[in-house]
Design a protein around this motif. Structure first.
Motif, short mmCIF file in Angstrom:
data_model
loop_
_atom_site.label_atom_id
_atom_site.label_comp_id
_atom_site.label_asym_id
_atom_site.label_seq_id
_atom_site.Cartn_x
_atom_site.Cartn_y
_atom_site.Cartn_z
N MET A 64 1.78 -7.95 7.22
CA MET A 64 0.84 -7.32 8.14
C MET A 64 1.39 -6.03 8.74
O MET A 64 0.71 -5.00 8.74
CB MET A 64 0.46 -8.29 9.27
N HIS A 65 2.62 -6.07 9.23
CA HIS A 65 3.15 -4.88 9.91
C HIS A 65 3.54 -3.78 8.93
O HIS A 65 3.46 -2.60 9.28
CB HIS A 65 4.28 -5.28 10.86
N SER A 66 3.88 -4.14 7.70
CA SER A 66 4.09 -3.12 6.67
C SER A 66 2.77 -2.41 6.37
O SER A 66 2.70 -1.17 6.32
CB SER A 66 4.63 -3.75 5.38
N ARG A 67 1.72 -3.22 6.20
CA ARG A 67 0.41 -2.65 5.89
C ARG A 67 -0.14 -1.84 7.07
O ARG A 67 -0.72 -0.77 6.88
CB ARG A 67 -0.55 -3.76 5.47
N ASP A 68 0.06 -2.33 8.30
CA ASP A 68 -0.39 -1.60 9.48
C ASP A 68 0.36 -0.27 9.61
O ASP A 68 -0.22 0.74 10.01
CB ASP A 68 -0.22 -2.43 10.75
N ALA A 69 1.64 -0.28 9.29
CA ALA A 69 2.43 0.96 9.35
C ALA A 69 1.92 1.96 8.32
O ALA A 69 1.76 3.15 8.63
CB ALA A 69 3.91 0.65 9.14
N VAL A 70 1.63 1.51 7.12
CA VAL A 70 1.07 2.39 6.09
C VAL A 70 -0.27 2.95 6.56
O VAL A 70 -0.53 4.15 6.47
CB VAL A 70 0.91 1.65 4.74
N ALA A 71 -1.12 2.08 7.08
CA ALA A 71 -2.44 2.51 7.56
C ALA A 71 -2.31 3.53 8.69
O ALA A 71 -3.17 4.40 8.84
CB ALA A 71 -3.26 1.31 8.02
N GLY A 72 -1.24 3.42 9.47
CA GLY A 72 -1.00 4.36 10.56
C GLY A 72 -0.34 5.65 10.12
O GLY A 72 0.00 6.49 10.95
N GLY A 73 -0.11 5.81 8.82
CA GLY A 73 0.45 7.04 8.30
C GLY A 73 1.96 7.02 8.06
O GLY A 73 2.54 8.04 7.69
N GLU A 74 2.58 5.88 8.25
CA GLU A 74 4.03 5.79 8.05
C GLU A 74 4.36 5.92 6.57
O GLU A 74 3.62 5.43 5.71
CB GLU A 74 4.55 4.45 8.59
N ALA A 75 5.46 6.59 6.26
CA ALA A 75 5.90 6.76 4.88
C ALA A 75 6.43 5.44 4.32
O ALA A 75 7.22 4.76 4.99
CB ALA A 75 6.99 7.83 4.82
N TRP A 76 6.02 5.12 3.10
CA TRP A 76 6.45 3.88 2.47
C TRP A 76 7.98 3.83 2.36
O TRP A 76 8.58 2.78 2.52
CB TRP A 76 5.81 3.72 1.10
N ARG A 77 8.59 4.96 2.14
CA ARG A 77 10.05 5.00 2.00
C ARG A 77 10.73 4.51 3.27
O ARG A 77 11.69 3.73 3.22
CB ARG A 77 10.50 6.41 1.65
N ARG A 78 10.25 4.95 4.42
CA ARG A 78 10.83 4.50 5.70
C ARG A 78 10.56 3.02 5.92
O ARG A 78 11.43 2.28 6.35
CB ARG A 78 10.28 5.33 6.86
N ILE A 79 9.37 2.58 5.59
CA ILE A 79 9.03 1.16 5.76
C ILE A 79 9.97 0.30 4.91
O ILE A 79 10.49 -0.70 5.39
CB ILE A 79 7.56 0.91 5.37
N SER A 80 10.19 0.72 3.68
CA SER A 80 11.03 -0.09 2.79
C SER A 80 12.49 -0.09 3.21
O SER A 80 13.25 -0.96 2.79
CB SER A 80 10.88 0.39 1.34
#
Length: 161
Positions: A64-80
């Motif tokens: 959920m929080h990975s997907r919410d971060a992506v939806a909020g414009g966060e870069a996938w690289r930072r999330i990972s």
């Protein structure tokens, strides 16, 4: 490389905790809503929630929080790279201070929140922000510990989305 998820069985719900303790569930949902008025910027809140979910092993909350971060414009690289934030060069000093505090609070059984961690957080956040950050971390710790323990939710959808 393609990951084959067709044979993966998602963890089954162990207990319908919300149905069995509706007053507590309602109160927890109220706490979550109150916490949404946090002074901490939403992108950072999502990354902190993701880190706590990783530590506590709540697959639902990680998703959920990975997907919410992506939806909020966060870069996938930072999330990972949130789980390796100390080594990754992509996080600001403010984000690093929040991650350190989140980890220390989440792993409180291993030892107290060190003064160095507290001082760094206090240097990066004003008092109101620091209070909100502590509440944000406490709330997500409750959710992720419930999720990892009783698995009241299941994942659904395409693994590639």
């Amino acid at each position: 490389m393609t990951t084959n998820t067709t044979n993966y069985v998602l963890p089954q719900t162990r207990l319908a905790i919300d149905d069995l303790a509706p007053k507590v569930a309602k109160a927890m949902n109220g706490l979550e809503r109150a916490g949404q008025d946090s002074t901490i910027e939403k992108p950072l809140r999502e990354l902190v929630k993701l880190r706590v979910a990783q530590i506590n092993g709540c697959v639902y909350c990680i998703d959920m929080h990975s997907r919410d971060a992506v939806a909020g414009g966060e870069a996938w690289r930072r999330i990972s790279l949130v789980s390796a934030w100390r080594e990754a060069p992509f996080f600001t000093p403010r984000e690093r201070a929040a991650f350190a505090l989140a980890e220390a609070m989440t792993r409180i059984a291993d030892g107290e929140v060190g003064q160095d961690i507290w001082d760094e957080a206090a240097a990066r956040f004003d008092e109101k922000e620091l209070a909100d950050l502590v509440w944000d971390i406490a709330i997500i710790n409750t959710w992720t510990r419930i999720g990892a323990t009783v698995r009241p939710w299941t994942l659904s959808g395409d693994a590639n989305s």
